[in-house]
Write a protein that holds these residues in place. Sequence first.
Motif, PDB file in Angstrom:
ATOM      1  N   PRO A  61       0.521  -1.096  -0.423  1.00 14.04           N
ATOM      2  CA  PRO A  61       0.134   0.059  -0.262  1.00 14.04           C
ATOM      3  C   PRO A  61       0.896   1.284  -0.045  1.00 14.04           C
ATOM      4  N   GLY A  62       0.502   2.107  -0.821  1.00 15.86           N
ATOM      5  CA  GLY A  62       1.092   3.623  -1.027  1.00 15.86           C
ATOM      6  C   GLY A  62       2.491   3.446  -1.764  1.00 15.86           C
ATOM      7  N   SER A  63       3.053   2.139  -2.889  1.00 10.69           N
ATOM      8  CA  SER A  63       3.886   2.089  -3.563  1.00 10.69           C
ATOM      9  C   SER A  63       3.161   2.510  -4.896  1.00 10.69           C
ATOM     10  N   LEU A  64       4.614   2.957  -5.674  1.00 11.92           N
ATOM     11  CA  LEU A  64       3.902   2.946  -7.008  1.00 11.92           C
ATOM     12  C   LEU A  64       3.160   2.038  -7.709  1.00 11.92           C
ATOM     13  N   ARG A 251      10.032 -12.449  -1.935  1.00 16.04           N
ATOM     14  CA  ARG A 251       9.571 -12.787  -2.609  1.00 16.04           C
ATOM     15  C   ARG A 251       9.039 -11.882  -3.930  1.00 16.04           C
ATOM     16  N   PRO A 252      10.325 -11.382  -4.679  1.00 20.33           N
ATOM     17  CA  PRO A 252       9.162 -10.126  -5.718  1.00 20.33           C
ATOM     18  C   PRO A 252       8.595 -11.470  -6.807  1.00 20.33           C
ATOM     19  N   PHE A 253       8.851 -12.544  -7.415  1.00 25.09           N
ATOM     20  CA  PHE A 253       8.085 -13.944  -8.433  1.00 25.09           C
ATOM     21  C   PHE A 253       6.725 -14.011  -7.812  1.00 25.09           C
ATOM     22  N   ARG A 357      19.716  -6.439  -1.759  1.00 27.61           N
ATOM     23  CA  ARG A 357      17.949  -5.677  -2.149  1.00 27.61           C
ATOM     24  C   ARG A 357      17.348  -5.677  -2.999  1.00 27.61           C
ATOM     25  N   LEU A 358      16.777  -6.425  -3.392  1.00 21.61           N
ATOM     26  CA  LEU A 358      15.884  -6.293  -4.606  1.00 21.61           C
ATOM     27  C   LEU A 358      14.563  -5.404  -4.691  1.00 21.61           C
ATOM     28  N   ILE A 359      14.793  -4.399  -5.463  1.00 26.36           N
ATOM     29  CA  ILE A 359      14.379  -3.024  -6.083  1.00 26.36           C
ATOM     30  C   ILE A 359      13.239  -3.334  -6.332  1.00 26.36           C
ATOM     31  N   ASP A 360      12.174  -3.414  -5.198  1.00 26.70           N
ATOM     32  CA  ASP A 360      10.593  -3.976  -5.300  1.00 26.70           C
ATOM     33  C   ASP A 360       9.496  -3.216  -6.314  1.00 26.70           C
ATOM     34  N   ASP A 361       9.992  -1.589  -6.263  1.00 30.57           N
ATOM     35  CA  ASP A 361       8.753  -0.449  -6.627  1.00 30.57           C
ATOM     36  C   ASP A 361       9.397  -0.551  -7.918  1.00 30.57           C
ATOM     37  N   PHE A 362       8.693   0.452  -8.478  1.00 32.67           N
ATOM     38  CA  PHE A 362       8.770   1.639  -9.883  1.00 32.67           C
ATOM     39  C   PHE A 362      10.122   2.334  -8.863  1.00 32.67           C
ATOM     40  N   ASN A 375      13.952   0.745 -12.727  1.00 37.54           N
ATOM     41  CA  ASN A 375      12.849  -0.217 -12.681  1.00 37.54           C
ATOM     42  C   ASN A 375      11.722  -0.432 -12.664  1.00 37.54           C
ATOM     43  N   ALA A 376      11.084  -1.326 -13.940  1.00 36.81           N
ATOM     44  CA  ALA A 376      10.042  -1.812 -14.637  1.00 36.81           C
ATOM     45  C   ALA A 376       9.648  -3.134 -14.367  1.00 36.81           C
ATOM     46  N   PRO A 377       9.603  -3.968 -13.702  1.00 39.50           N
ATOM     47  CA  PRO A 377       9.188  -5.164 -13.875  1.00 39.50           C
ATOM     48  C   PRO A 377       7.236  -5.468 -14.143  1.00 39.50           C
ATOM     49  N   SER A 378       6.996  -6.040 -13.681  1.00 37.15           N
ATOM     50  CA  SER A 378       6.065  -6.665 -13.591  1.00 37.15           C
ATOM     51  C   SER A 378       4.831  -5.575 -12.127  1.00 37.15           C
ATOM     52  N   PRO A 379       3.474  -4.769 -12.701  1.00 40.71           N
ATOM     53  CA  PRO A 379       3.144  -4.802 -13.248  1.00 40.71           C
ATOM     54  C   PRO A 379       3.017  -3.563 -14.456  1.00 40.71           C
TER      55      PRO A 379
END
Length: 399
Positions: A61-64, A251-253, A357-362, A375-379
């Motif tokens: 919540p609150g993330s890009l 995990r981010p996957f 650290r795996l960067i988890d947000d855009f 960084n622009a992974p799914s979605p």
Amino acid sequence: MTETADIAILGGGIVGLATALTLQSRLPGARIVVLEKEAAPALHQTGRNSGVIHAGVYYAPGSLKARFCREGAEATRAFCDEHGLPHETTGKLIVATDEDELPRMRALLARAQANGIAISEIAATEAQEWEPNIRVAGALWSPDTGIVDFGAVARRMADLFTARGGAIRLNTRVTAASEDAAGIRLTTPSGEVHAGRAVICAGLHADRMAAAMGLDPGFRIIPFRGEYFRIRNQPADLVRRLIYPVPDPERPFLGVHLTRKMDGGFTVGPNAVLAMKREGYAKTDISPADLVATFGWPGFWRMLGRNLGPALSELSASVLRGLYLKKVQRYCPRITGADLTPYRAGVRAQAVARDGRLIDDFLFLRGRHSLHVCNAPSPAATSALPIGAHITDQLLAEG
């Protein structure tokens, strides 16, 4: 040959093209050029994903990610409706296959509710009635998840952009880049492009482009190959909805999931294994330069140390199809090894910080006259239109 432009966009994937369209609408009359190193748009991450329009269930919540995905799902469907592109709102079941997964499933429910996502918990008996071929101990129902061909969406964006006066330069690889007080200089084999401002949507090469333009990105792109299989020998109603496992929150996957396809049938995947090349879609694709970049980054080894068990599990499932099959059979036991036929793989550009650290947000970085999508992974595919609006706001804010 030297070409001049008001704005140059490096990268013809869906994020770059959505940005091009948004800038074009906000700056009528501006000279905007997209530089794409391949012979057609959308040949990498855009055209090699599972084709899911995500509803935004998973993101903090609150993330890009949470914001853009929620906006992007609606915007993607509206774009497809406006331009006659097929899509389908299938809904998604996130299934717990045993009692141990129920606490994680309910934590995910709380996160999705905090994001304002339409989601509900349904009993195992009801889920089994909906999807009799699925093993389930409990499930979450996401009614707004859907499917589309994101490659087709990107190609339509490209057609609209050029029809409205934009330029797309295919087979145009940027070999050097710099910015100074006058603007941006991009060097290609056919000449230079001079632009007042630039948007860099370089995907798997995002860190290299940021460094080339004098920025210290503080991360390295680590490529993870996602391997898929198409399902054969199964009925057309094997499942009516998308079927996802409960993800591991560390995990981010999202895990190997069962997805209906716009062209019919189903795929399962992806797993996540280290790719030996940034565009290494085959297991045999190896780039010594890319391996040096990966293994020479301290964050890679720190990340590996924290995730050694899952990494070995993913690698084993990649090497041994039977282990991959077990991931699928946890929730769909009727699928057998004879039902799996290889399908095109994708490579995810995962930004990894120096501390592992795996960067988890855009992630976006600003240059003097540039904005870098780092960084622009799914979605990202689902979120492309609001990402394009965000980039436009940021780029134009500099005046």
